[in-house]
Design an enzyme around this catalytic site. Structure first.
Site, PDB file in Angstrom:
ATOM      1  N   ALA A   1      11.650   4.166   9.888  1.00 29.82           N
ATOM      2  CA  ALA A   1      10.506   5.081   9.982  1.00 29.82           C
ATOM      3  C   ALA A   1       9.564   4.657   8.865  1.00 29.82           C
ATOM      4  O   ALA A   1       9.978   4.553   7.707  1.00 29.82           O
ATOM      5  CB  ALA A   1      10.946   6.523   9.788  1.00 29.82           C
ATOM      6  N   LYS A   2       8.322   4.385   9.202  1.00 35.36           N
ATOM      7  CA  LYS A   2       7.401   3.806   8.214  1.00 35.36           C
ATOM      8  C   LYS A   2       6.763   4.921   7.384  1.00 35.36           C
ATOM      9  O   LYS A   2       5.611   5.315   7.594  1.00 35.36           O
ATOM     10  CB  LYS A   2       6.356   2.960   8.940  1.00 35.36           C
ATOM     11  CG  LYS A   2       5.650   1.955   8.056  1.00 35.36           C
ATOM     12  CD  LYS A   2       4.869   0.957   8.888  1.00 35.36           C
ATOM     13  CE  LYS A   2       3.876   0.166   8.067  1.00 35.36           C
ATOM     14  NZ  LYS A   2       4.462  -0.626   6.993  1.00 35.36           N
ATOM     15  N   ALA A   3       7.566   5.453   6.470  1.00 31.03           N
ATOM     16  CA  ALA A   3       7.124   6.587   5.651  1.00 31.03           C
ATOM     17  C   ALA A   3       6.580   6.104   4.314  1.00 31.03           C
ATOM     18  O   ALA A   3       7.061   5.111   3.756  1.00 31.03           O
ATOM     19  CB  ALA A   3       8.286   7.537   5.423  1.00 31.03           C
TER      20      ALA A   3
ATOM     21  N   TYR B   1       7.968   3.131   0.300  1.00 26.78           N
ATOM     22  CA  TYR B   1       7.312   1.995  -0.334  1.00 26.78           C
ATOM     23  C   TYR B   1       7.374   2.013  -1.847  1.00 26.78           C
ATOM     24  O   TYR B   1       6.964   1.044  -2.484  1.00 26.78           O
ATOM     25  CB  TYR B   1       5.888   1.841   0.222  1.00 26.78           C
ATOM     26  CG  TYR B   1       6.013   1.283   1.628  1.00 26.78           C
ATOM     27  CD1 TYR B   1       6.016  -0.085   1.845  1.00 26.78           C
ATOM     28  CD2 TYR B   1       6.271   2.112   2.714  1.00 26.78           C
ATOM     29  CE1 TYR B   1       6.220  -0.613   3.105  1.00 26.78           C
ATOM     30  CE2 TYR B   1       6.484   1.601   3.980  1.00 26.78           C
ATOM     31  CZ  TYR B   1       6.461   0.240   4.172  1.00 26.78           C
ATOM     32  OH  TYR B   1       6.690  -0.282   5.418  1.00 26.78           O
TER      33      TYR B   1
END
Ligand code: PMP
Length: 308
Positions: A157-159, A163
């Site tokens: 899931a690109k949360a 990062y």
């Protein structure tokens, strides 16, 4: 790293606003706790047309990332895809661009349940060149930081919060004189870069870590798997060990920003003979033909926007 080049407009919560007006409150939940999801999309300019690459696939992943975090995006996929087109037209993007949609928990409460914070959505688009050195290749280290484990933060899931893990590894790599870091997963197997998937080639077969290796399921990774198949290469998704990075013939990163970036060294060891390998070059060529609309076969992956 490139400084962001200002454009005219940013799409924010349903309308195009002036670049300078696209601001958030300092108590935005996502700023404190990383509770946002985003995408990175490229658009390529050629002969009066800007081609957005795999827009629908990126938006699909965007909604999936939001679903993981119980975020209801208050716009349909069609509305957001129209928003991307409107934005590129309004900014008269006559060059290669990076498009950054983000949905984030805005300002309402303090505390960790973001459910009561409204979900705001913004899309920015600005000129973008190379992210890493795709012409010369990059020298990487294996990071001392492990990639977030699948049972800690879902890496697929690109949360936004994911990062900070990437930023630690990237800062470590740069301070140690490398160009980029390669993460191992929590089991010690090769995982991905800080914002890229990874492939190696051994005896003309391509290997890339499987989705179970805590990776983001990259759209460029999927593109390369298909293109490599077309070119007659076998591609296997399987566990890759750290030592294989040292003894493989070729290695490269894939990603929207990184495109296809050759890896020419890992931990002070040359990859192959240290020069960019023939498979990597062949894939780069095939990739750029596809993204710039020169390959008819993959036209369905492109959203062309005429800007003449
Ligand atoms: N892994 C991570 C951690 C990333 O941030 C990215 C960039 N989105 C990728 C892999 C590559 O994904 P894609 O090809 O869809 O850009």
């Amino acid at each position: 790293m490139m400084a962001i080049q200002e454009t005219k407009y940013i799409w924010m919560n349903g309308s195009l606003v002036d670049w300078k007006e696209a601001q958030v409150h300092v108590l935005t939940h996502a700023l404190h706790y990383g509770t946002g999801v985003f995408e990175g999309i490229r658009a390529y300019w050629r002969d009066g047309v800007v081609y957005v690459f795999r827009l629908q696939d990126h938006l699909r992943r965007f909604y999936n990332s939001a679903k993981t975090y119980f975020m209801e995006i208050p716009y349909s996929r069609d509305e957001l895809s129209d928003a991307v087109v409107d934005l590129l037209k309004a900014n008269a993007a006559r060059e290669n661009c990076y498009i950054r949609p983000i949905a984030y928990r805005a300002f309402k409460v303090i505390g960790l349940d973001p459910s009561k914070c409204p979900v705001h959505v913004a899309i920015a688009a600005f000129p973008f060149g190379k992210y890493l050195d795709i012409d010369k290749g990059v020298h990487c280290c294996v990071s001392a930081w492990r990639r977030i484990a699948v049972d800690a933060l879902p890496p697929d899931a690109k949360a936004c919060g994911n990062y900070v893990n990437s930023a630690l590894a990237k800062m470590e790599a740069l301070r140690n004189g490398f160009d980029e870091a390669i993460f191992l997963d929590s089991h010690g197997y090769v995982c991905e870069g800080t914002g890229e998937n990874i492939f190696i080639a051994r005896a003309n077969i391509l290997y890339t870590p499987p989705t179970s290796a805590a990776i983001l399921e990259g759209i460029t990774r999927d593109t390369v798997i298909q293109l490599a198949g077309d070119l007659g290469y076998r591609v296997q998704e399987r566990i890759v060990t750290r030592n294989e990075l040292y003894v493989c013939d070729e290695a490269f990163f894939t990603g929207t920003a990184a495109e296809i970036t050759p890896i020419t060294g890992v931990d002070h060891r040359p990859v192959g003979d240290g020069a960019i390998g023939p498979i990597t070059r062949e894939l780069q060529e095939a990739f750029f033909d596809v993204v710039t609309g020169k390959n008819e076969r993959y036209k369905d992956w492109l959203t062309p926007i005429g800007l003449l």
